[in-house]
Scaffold this motif. Sequence first.
Motif, PDB file in Angstrom:
ATOM      1  N   THR A 180      64.426  63.222 -63.081  1.00  0.00           N
ATOM      2  CA  THR A 180      63.710  62.996 -63.062  1.00  0.00           C
ATOM      3  C   THR A 180      63.412  61.744 -63.667  1.00  0.00           C
ATOM      4  OG1 THR A 180      63.090  63.225 -65.269  1.00  0.00           O
ATOM      5  CG2 THR A 180      62.424  64.841 -63.906  1.00  0.00           C
ATOM      6  N   HIS A 181      63.818  60.838 -63.928  1.00  0.00           N
ATOM      7  CA  HIS A 181      63.653  58.844 -64.179  1.00  0.00           C
ATOM      8  C   HIS A 181      64.120  58.530 -64.758  1.00  0.00           C
ATOM      9  CE1 HIS A 181      61.123  56.076 -65.536  1.00  0.00           C
ATOM     10  NE2 HIS A 181      61.128  55.419 -63.974  1.00  0.00           N
ATOM     11  N   ILE A 182      64.903  57.536 -64.634  1.00  0.00           N
ATOM     12  CA  ILE A 182      65.592  56.721 -65.867  1.00  0.00           C
ATOM     13  C   ILE A 182      64.462  55.665 -66.513  1.00  0.00           C
ATOM     14  CG2 ILE A 182      67.761  55.728 -66.653  1.00  0.00           C
ATOM     15  CD1 ILE A 182      67.630  58.645 -66.039  1.00  0.00           C
ATOM     16  N   GLY A 183      64.235  55.653 -67.510  1.00  0.00           N
ATOM     17  CA  GLY A 183      63.241  54.462 -67.837  1.00  0.00           C
ATOM     18  C   GLY A 183      64.377  53.998 -68.893  1.00  0.00           C
ATOM     19  N   THR A 184      63.762  53.172 -70.476  1.00  0.00           N
ATOM     20  CA  THR A 184      63.748  52.958 -71.669  1.00  0.00           C
ATOM     21  C   THR A 184      63.850  54.359 -72.882  1.00  0.00           C
ATOM     22  OG1 THR A 184      61.657  52.181 -71.798  1.00  0.00           O
ATOM     23  CG2 THR A 184      62.943  50.883 -70.822  1.00  0.00           C
ATOM     24  N   ALA A 185      63.161  55.221 -72.647  1.00  0.00           N
ATOM     25  CA  ALA A 185      63.171  55.687 -73.475  1.00  0.00           C
ATOM     26  C   ALA A 185      64.728  56.289 -74.477  1.00  0.00           C
ATOM     27  CB  ALA A 185      62.874  57.805 -73.492  1.00  0.00           C
ATOM     28  N   HIS A 186      64.661  55.971 -75.409  1.00  0.00           N
ATOM     29  CA  HIS A 186      66.282  56.255 -76.464  1.00  0.00           C
ATOM     30  C   HIS A 186      66.979  55.470 -75.737  1.00  0.00           C
ATOM     31  CE1 HIS A 186      64.695  60.078 -77.415  1.00  0.00           C
ATOM     32  NE2 HIS A 186      64.196  60.486 -76.202  1.00  0.00           N
ATOM     33  N   ASP A 187      66.662  53.737 -75.513  1.00  0.00           N
ATOM     34  CA  ASP A 187      67.348  53.167 -75.350  1.00  0.00           C
ATOM     35  C   ASP A 187      68.823  52.926 -75.673  1.00  0.00           C
ATOM     36  OD1 ASP A 187      67.330  53.241 -72.018  1.00  0.00           O
ATOM     37  OD2 ASP A 187      66.304  51.157 -72.703  1.00  0.00           O
ATOM     38  N   GLU A 188      68.392  52.891 -77.189  1.00  0.00           N
ATOM     39  CA  GLU A 188      69.031  52.549 -78.806  1.00  0.00           C
ATOM     40  C   GLU A 188      70.187  53.750 -78.687  1.00  0.00           C
ATOM     41  OE1 GLU A 188      65.876  55.622 -80.077  1.00  0.00           O
ATOM     42  OE2 GLU A 188      65.585  53.704 -78.910  1.00  0.00           O
ATOM     43  N   GLY A 189      70.141  54.825 -77.640  1.00  0.00           N
ATOM     44  CA  GLY A 189      71.503  55.026 -78.195  1.00  0.00           C
ATOM     45  C   GLY A 189      72.273  55.242 -77.573  1.00  0.00           C
ATOM     46  N   PHE A 190      72.323  54.612 -76.118  1.00  0.00           N
ATOM     47  CA  PHE A 190      73.507  54.165 -75.428  1.00  0.00           C
ATOM     48  C   PHE A 190      73.937  52.560 -75.122  1.00  0.00           C
ATOM     49  CE2 PHE A 190      71.263  57.685 -74.029  1.00  0.00           C
ATOM     50  CZ  PHE A 190      72.187  59.143 -74.409  1.00  0.00           C
ATOM     51  N   GLU A 191      75.148  52.484 -74.583  1.00  0.00           N
ATOM     52  CA  GLU A 191      75.589  51.012 -74.752  1.00  0.00           C
ATOM     53  C   GLU A 191      74.597  50.216 -73.541  1.00  0.00           C
ATOM     54  OE1 GLU A 191      78.879  50.474 -75.125  1.00  0.00           O
ATOM     55  OE2 GLU A 191      79.667  51.308 -76.686  1.00  0.00           O
ATOM     56  N   SER A 192      74.552  51.020 -72.267  1.00  0.00           N
ATOM     57  CA  SER A 192      73.437  50.677 -71.607  1.00  0.00           C
ATOM     58  C   SER A 192      73.068  51.272 -70.307  1.00  0.00           C
ATOM     59  CB  SER A 192      75.093  49.768 -70.493  1.00  0.00           C
ATOM     60  OG  SER A 192      75.419  50.596 -70.044  1.00  0.00           O
ATOM     61  N   PRO A 193      72.285  50.995 -69.646  1.00  0.00           N
ATOM     62  CA  PRO A 193      71.735  52.245 -68.418  1.00  0.00           C
ATOM     63  C   PRO A 193      72.371  52.573 -67.848  1.00  0.00           C
ATOM     64  CG  PRO A 193      69.854  49.611 -68.246  1.00  0.00           C
ATOM     65  CD  PRO A 193      71.688  49.349 -69.466  1.00  0.00           C
ATOM     66  N   GLY A 194      73.800  52.226 -67.647  1.00  0.00           N
ATOM     67  CA  GLY A 194      74.560  52.808 -66.872  1.00  0.00           C
ATOM     68  C   GLY A 194      75.243  53.925 -67.581  1.00  0.00           C
ATOM     69  N   GLU A 195      75.224  53.378 -69.276  1.00  0.00           N
ATOM     70  CA  GLU A 195      76.165  55.176 -69.640  1.00  0.00           C
ATOM     71  C   GLU A 195      75.245  56.053 -69.887  1.00  0.00           C
ATOM     72  OE1 GLU A 195      78.646  54.720 -74.278  1.00  0.00           O
ATOM     73  OE2 GLU A 195      76.571  53.917 -74.446  1.00  0.00           O
ATOM     74  N   LYS A 196      73.717  55.912 -69.499  1.00  0.00           N
ATOM     75  CA  LYS A 196      73.053  56.736 -70.450  1.00  0.00           C
ATOM     76  C   LYS A 196      72.389  57.831 -68.810  1.00  0.00           C
ATOM     77  CE  LYS A 196      68.379  55.871 -70.470  1.00  0.00           C
ATOM     78  NZ  LYS A 196      66.769  55.186 -71.482  1.00  0.00           N
ATOM     79  N   GLU A 199      75.229  59.480 -69.033  1.00  0.00           N
ATOM     80  CA  GLU A 199      74.961  61.166 -69.522  1.00  0.00           C
ATOM     81  C   GLU A 199      74.972  61.933 -69.727  1.00  0.00           C
ATOM     82  OE1 GLU A 199      76.445  63.027 -73.224  1.00  0.00           O
ATOM     83  OE2 GLU A 199      77.516  60.643 -72.017  1.00  0.00           O
ATOM     84  N   LYS A 200      73.385  61.459 -68.564  1.00  0.00           N
ATOM     85  CA  LYS A 200      72.861  62.498 -68.122  1.00  0.00           C
ATOM     86  C   LYS A 200      73.163  63.254 -66.930  1.00  0.00           C
ATOM     87  CE  LYS A 200      68.466  60.375 -69.951  1.00  0.00           C
ATOM     88  NZ  LYS A 200      67.704  61.269 -70.681  1.00  0.00           N
ATOM     89  N   LEU A 201      73.997  62.295 -65.927  1.00  0.00           N
ATOM     90  CA  LEU A 201      74.611  63.612 -64.757  1.00  0.00           C
ATOM     91  C   LEU A 201      75.279  64.503 -64.880  1.00  0.00           C
ATOM     92  CD1 LEU A 201      75.156  60.543 -62.150  1.00  0.00           C
ATOM     93  CD2 LEU A 201      73.389  62.282 -62.647  1.00  0.00           C
ATOM     94  N   LYS A 202      75.963  64.338 -66.970  1.00  0.00           N
ATOM     95  CA  LYS A 202      76.764  65.587 -66.919  1.00  0.00           C
ATOM     96  C   LYS A 202      76.265  66.729 -67.169  1.00  0.00           C
ATOM     97  CE  LYS A 202      79.819  62.604 -69.642  1.00  0.00           C
ATOM     98  NZ  LYS A 202      80.543  62.148 -71.088  1.00  0.00           N
ATOM     99  N   LEU A 203      75.230  66.949 -66.888  1.00  0.00           N
ATOM    100  CA  LEU A 203      74.324  68.416 -66.960  1.00  0.00           C
ATOM    101  C   LEU A 203      74.311  68.817 -65.637  1.00  0.00           C
ATOM    102  CD1 LEU A 203      72.276  69.977 -67.902  1.00  0.00           C
ATOM    103  CD2 LEU A 203      70.248  69.308 -67.052  1.00  0.00           C
ATOM    104  N   PHE A 204      74.310  68.193 -64.476  1.00  0.00           N
ATOM    105  CA  PHE A 204      74.700  68.444 -63.644  1.00  0.00           C
ATOM    106  C   PHE A 204      75.929  69.235 -62.725  1.00  0.00           C
ATOM    107  CE2 PHE A 204      71.410  65.668 -62.897  1.00  0.00           C
ATOM    108  CZ  PHE A 204      70.486  66.420 -63.562  1.00  0.00           C
ATOM    109  N   LYS A 205      77.387  68.386 -63.567  1.00  0.00           N
ATOM    110  CA  LYS A 205      78.521  68.801 -63.065  1.00  0.00           C
ATOM    111  C   LYS A 205      79.526  69.968 -62.741  1.00  0.00           C
ATOM    112  CE  LYS A 205      80.352  69.747 -68.298  1.00  0.00           C
ATOM    113  NZ  LYS A 205      81.367  68.640 -68.865  1.00  0.00           N
ATOM    114  N   HIS A 206      78.675  71.268 -62.601  1.00  0.00           N
ATOM    115  CA  HIS A 206      79.152  72.757 -61.873  1.00  0.00           C
ATOM    116  C   HIS A 206      78.083  73.051 -61.554  1.00  0.00           C
ATOM    117  CE1 HIS A 206      81.945  72.337 -66.241  1.00  0.00           C
ATOM    118  NE2 HIS A 206      82.745  72.417 -64.895  1.00  0.00           N
ATOM    119  N   CYS A 207      76.807  72.079 -61.280  1.00  0.00           N
ATOM    120  CA  CYS A 207      75.917  72.425 -59.885  1.00  0.00           C
ATOM    121  C   CYS A 207      76.110  72.619 -58.468  1.00  0.00           C
ATOM    122  CB  CYS A 207      74.406  71.259 -60.130  1.00  0.00           C
ATOM    123  SG  CYS A 207      73.389  71.369 -61.153  1.00  0.00           S
ATOM    124  N   LYS A 208      75.638  73.334 -58.036  1.00  0.00           N
ATOM    125  CA  LYS A 208      75.762  73.613 -56.299  1.00  0.00           C
ATOM    126  C   LYS A 208      74.828  72.909 -55.729  1.00  0.00           C
ATOM    127  CE  LYS A 208      73.134  78.252 -56.024  1.00  0.00           C
ATOM    128  NZ  LYS A 208      73.042  79.582 -55.333  1.00  0.00           N
TER     129      LYS A 208
END
Length: 208
Positions: A180-196, A199-208
């Motif tokens: 949907t969107h990458i914003g600032t929510a939960h930024d404190e849990g990640f070292e950088s926006p790229g890391e966040k 991490e989110k893209l791992k949901l799609f690792k087996h998507c067709k």
Amino acid sequence: DIKQVINAGGNIVDDTIINTLLTDSRRINNPAGSLFFALDGRRDGHEFIADAYTAGVRNFVVNHRPDTIMPDANFLVVADVLAALQALAAHHRKQFNLDVIGITGSNGKTIVKEWLYQLMSPEKSIVRNPKSYNSQIGVPVSVWQINETHNLGIFEAGISTTGEMDKLEAVIQPTIGVLTHIGTAHDEGFESPGEKLSEKLKLFKHCK
């Protein structure tokens, strides 16, 4: 066999049919068919086993047996109660061959899920997260709802730090991905926006 799926000690009586995964002793509406998971959260879920037992629940997943004697209660003892909940839901998901849309992002997950549901529900029998049940606990409880009447799943996944999305991906097993969107929510849990984002893209690792 639930005991084997979650790698537990103890036993559940062979003829017990479990159709409700219970994580809150205040929300019991099917005690005989419930499996109560004593999760650690703001409070230790083991503190609420007696309440659930009094309400009629007889099957429990725990990391230690309670001191109180509870006749007829079955205790499945595991090292990690949350991991057991996720493993049982992942096993359940594997029993069904249906397309599943996995949704993640910083904002908009629930509204996109509901839009998709409204658009496609006239043609599809859809299972989805109730409300915004998108956490490490909410996702497995949501996925457990899948049954043979469904031909599409729509599940949102929310994370707050690294290491969480792999667990949710294993439960949801999406075939189609929506970011949907990458914003600032939960930024404190990640070292950088790229890391966040990674991490989110791992949901799609087996998507067709």
